[in-house]
Design a protein around this motif. Structure first.
Motif, PDB file in Angstrom:
ATOM      1  N   MET A   1       0.813  -1.209   0.000  1.00  0.00           N
ATOM      2  CA  MET A   1       0.000   0.000   0.000  1.00  0.00           C
ATOM      3  C   MET A   1       0.850   1.264   0.000  1.00  0.00           C
ATOM      4  O   MET A   1       0.329   2.358  -0.109  1.00  0.00           O
ATOM      5  N   GLU A   2       2.169   1.101   0.137  1.00  0.00           N
ATOM      6  CA  GLU A   2       3.032   2.266   0.277  1.00  0.00           C
ATOM      7  C   GLU A   2       3.086   3.113  -0.982  1.00  0.00           C
ATOM      8  O   GLU A   2       3.358   4.318  -0.925  1.00  0.00           O
ATOM      9  N   THR A   3       2.817   2.534  -2.137  1.00  0.00           N
ATOM     10  CA  THR A   3       2.906   3.285  -3.394  1.00  0.00           C
ATOM     11  C   THR A   3       1.591   3.948  -3.786  1.00  0.00           C
ATOM     12  O   THR A   3       1.475   4.483  -4.892  1.00  0.00           O
ATOM     13  N   VAL A   4       0.603   3.925  -2.897  1.00  0.00           N
ATOM     14  CA  VAL A   4      -0.683   4.562  -3.204  1.00  0.00           C
ATOM     15  C   VAL A   4      -0.484   6.035  -3.546  1.00  0.00           C
ATOM     16  O   VAL A   4      -1.045   6.548  -4.523  1.00  0.00           O
ATOM     17  N   GLY A   5       0.328   6.739  -2.738  1.00  0.00           N
ATOM     18  CA  GLY A   5       0.547   8.158  -2.974  1.00  0.00           C
ATOM     19  C   GLY A   5       1.166   8.443  -4.325  1.00  0.00           C
ATOM     20  O   GLY A   5       0.745   9.372  -5.036  1.00  0.00           O
ATOM     21  N   ASP A   6       2.176   7.640  -4.711  1.00  0.00           N
ATOM     22  CA  ASP A   6       2.831   7.848  -6.004  1.00  0.00           C
ATOM     23  C   ASP A   6       1.857   7.642  -7.164  1.00  0.00           C
ATOM     24  O   ASP A   6       1.836   8.427  -8.122  1.00  0.00           O
ATOM     25  N   PHE A   7       1.063   6.574  -7.081  1.00  0.00           N
ATOM     26  CA  PHE A   7       0.098   6.309  -8.147  1.00  0.00           C
ATOM     27  C   PHE A   7      -0.987   7.389  -8.175  1.00  0.00           C
ATOM     28  O   PHE A   7      -1.452   7.787  -9.244  1.00  0.00           O
ATOM     29  N   PHE A   8      -1.397   7.851  -6.985  1.00  0.00           N
ATOM     30  CA  PHE A   8      -2.437   8.881  -6.902  1.00  0.00           C
ATOM     31  C   PHE A   8      -1.985  10.173  -7.575  1.00  0.00           C
ATOM     32  O   PHE A   8      -2.709  10.739  -8.409  1.00  0.00           O
ATOM     33  N   TRP A   9      -0.786  10.650  -7.263  1.00  0.00           N
ATOM     34  CA  TRP A   9      -0.310  11.897  -7.860  1.00  0.00           C
ATOM     35  C   TRP A   9      -0.042  11.741  -9.353  1.00  0.00           C
ATOM     36  O   TRP A   9      -0.230  12.683 -10.129  1.00  0.00           O
ATOM     37  N   ALA A  10       0.397  10.549  -9.753  1.00  0.00           N
ATOM     38  CA  ALA A  10       0.580  10.312 -11.186  1.00  0.00           C
ATOM     39  C   ALA A  10      -0.745  10.427 -11.927  1.00  0.00           C
ATOM     40  O   ALA A  10      -0.813  10.963 -13.041  1.00  0.00           O
ATOM     41  N   ALA A  11      -1.825   9.950 -11.297  1.00  0.00           N
ATOM     42  CA  ALA A  11      -3.153  10.041 -11.929  1.00  0.00           C
ATOM     43  C   ALA A  11      -3.667  11.479 -11.917  1.00  0.00           C
ATOM     44  O   ALA A  11      -4.235  11.960 -12.904  1.00  0.00           O
ATOM     45  N   VAL A  12      -3.468  12.176 -10.800  1.00  0.00           N
ATOM     46  CA  VAL A  12      -3.957  13.556 -10.689  1.00  0.00           C
ATOM     47  C   VAL A  12      -3.263  14.475 -11.686  1.00  0.00           C
ATOM     48  O   VAL A  12      -3.880  15.374 -12.268  1.00  0.00           O
ATOM     49  N   LEU A  13      -1.968  14.256 -11.896  1.00  0.00           N
ATOM     50  CA  LEU A  13      -1.194  15.128 -12.788  1.00  0.00           C
ATOM     51  C   LEU A  13      -1.285  14.694 -14.249  1.00  0.00           C
ATOM     52  O   LEU A  13      -0.614  15.275 -15.105  1.00  0.00           O
ATOM     53  N   SER A  14      -2.089  13.689 -14.534  1.00  0.00           N
ATOM     54  CA  SER A  14      -2.279  13.244 -15.917  1.00  0.00           C
ATOM     55  C   SER A  14      -3.628  13.762 -16.427  1.00  0.00           C
ATOM     56  O   SER A  14      -4.283  14.584 -15.790  1.00  0.00           O
ATOM     57  N   GLU A  15      -4.055  13.237 -17.560  1.00  0.00           N
ATOM     58  CA  GLU A  15      -5.333  13.665 -18.129  1.00  0.00           C
ATOM     59  C   GLU A  15      -6.522  13.043 -17.416  1.00  0.00           C
ATOM     60  O   GLU A  15      -7.681  13.362 -17.720  1.00  0.00           O
ATOM     61  N   VAL A  16      -6.288  12.184 -16.429  1.00  0.00           N
ATOM     62  CA  VAL A  16      -7.389  11.520 -15.731  1.00  0.00           C
ATOM     63  C   VAL A  16      -8.232  12.524 -14.954  1.00  0.00           C
ATOM     64  O   VAL A  16      -9.468  12.479 -14.993  1.00  0.00           O
TER      65      VAL A  16
END
Length: 241
Positions: free
Chosen positions: A1-16
């Protein structure tokens, strides 16, 4: 679960995020008749929705993939070329909670010993508090042959950068070398950059990269490989003629 933050910001800063926000605003404005100026609140709602989706996908993926941790004996201990190791920290029972917190924040240096060495030195384990802080495992390669596949390399956050992962990795390499395996393979993600630094430093090479997609966000996956040399024969093992 530690990479939740990294994946979350990657999604927020993309076209999603724009896609989710526009969809939510359209539903609120057209479908529910909410005034457009109030539909702006859909943007933070979209951000929260993305986080929930990322967290949920991590959680259910962890449940799916971590079933082997409930069957360690069957998964890792039956085959002589497989194994599962843990690193434990031994602390005096007299140590206070304050000492425990301070050990987490300071770069404490540890003496590394195997269980056999503990017994040889006569360390009284019963008087110490012991808890697992790191794991690593070896199974057969997914591609067959005489190669091993490294899994479950994990160290608790408070105990990182103290040489624990390096010692576990060295133990795995020695284990595979003694069994005349040809190499070790592993897969890691873009988010585990500290782990990749460790693998590079220890002699692994990134063989190739492929991509997975989470919420339409491209996530690089790295396949590492280390070729092993046969163990050096001892003089007593060499037949004389």
């Amino acid at each position: 679960m530690e990479t939740v933050g990294d994946f979350f910001w990657a999604a927020v800063l993309s076209e999603v995020l724009p896609q989710v926000s526009i969809l939510a605003i359209a539903i609120a404005f057209i479908g529910l008749g909410i005034p457009l100026k109030y539909c702006i609140v859909c943007i933070p709602i979209g951000i929260a929705f993305i986080y929930v989706v990322v967290w949920s996908s991590h959680y259910f993926k962890a449940i799916e993939l971590h079933g082997d941790l409930c069957t360690i004996s069957e998964t890792y201990m039956k085959d002589p070329n497989c194994g599962f190791w843990v690193a434990e920290v031994l602390e005096l029972e007299e140590s206070t909670e304050y000492d425990y917190i301070m050990n987490k924040t300071k770069k404490v240096e540890y003496d590394f010993m195997k269980e056999e060495e503990l017994e040889a030195r006569g360390v009284e384990i019963g008087r110490r508090r012991r808890h697992v802080v790191a794991t690593v495992a070896i199974t057969k390669s997914l591609h067959g042959g005489l190669k091993a596949f490294l899994r479950r390399m994990a160290v608790k956050r408070a105990y990182r950068r103290r040489g624990i992962a390096t010692r576990l990795l060295d133990e795995v390499i020695d284990f595979c070398t003694d069994r005349c395996l040809e190499g070790i393979e592993l897969v890691t993600t873009e988010c585990h950059y500290k782990a990749r630094e460790l693998y590079y430093k220890r002699g692994f090479e990134a063989r190739h990269t492929y991509f997975k997609y989470y919420l339409n966000v491209q996530q690089p996956m790295y396949v590492f490989n280390m070729n092993l040399k046969p163990p050096k024969a001892e003089l007593t093992d060499v037949a004389s003629f």
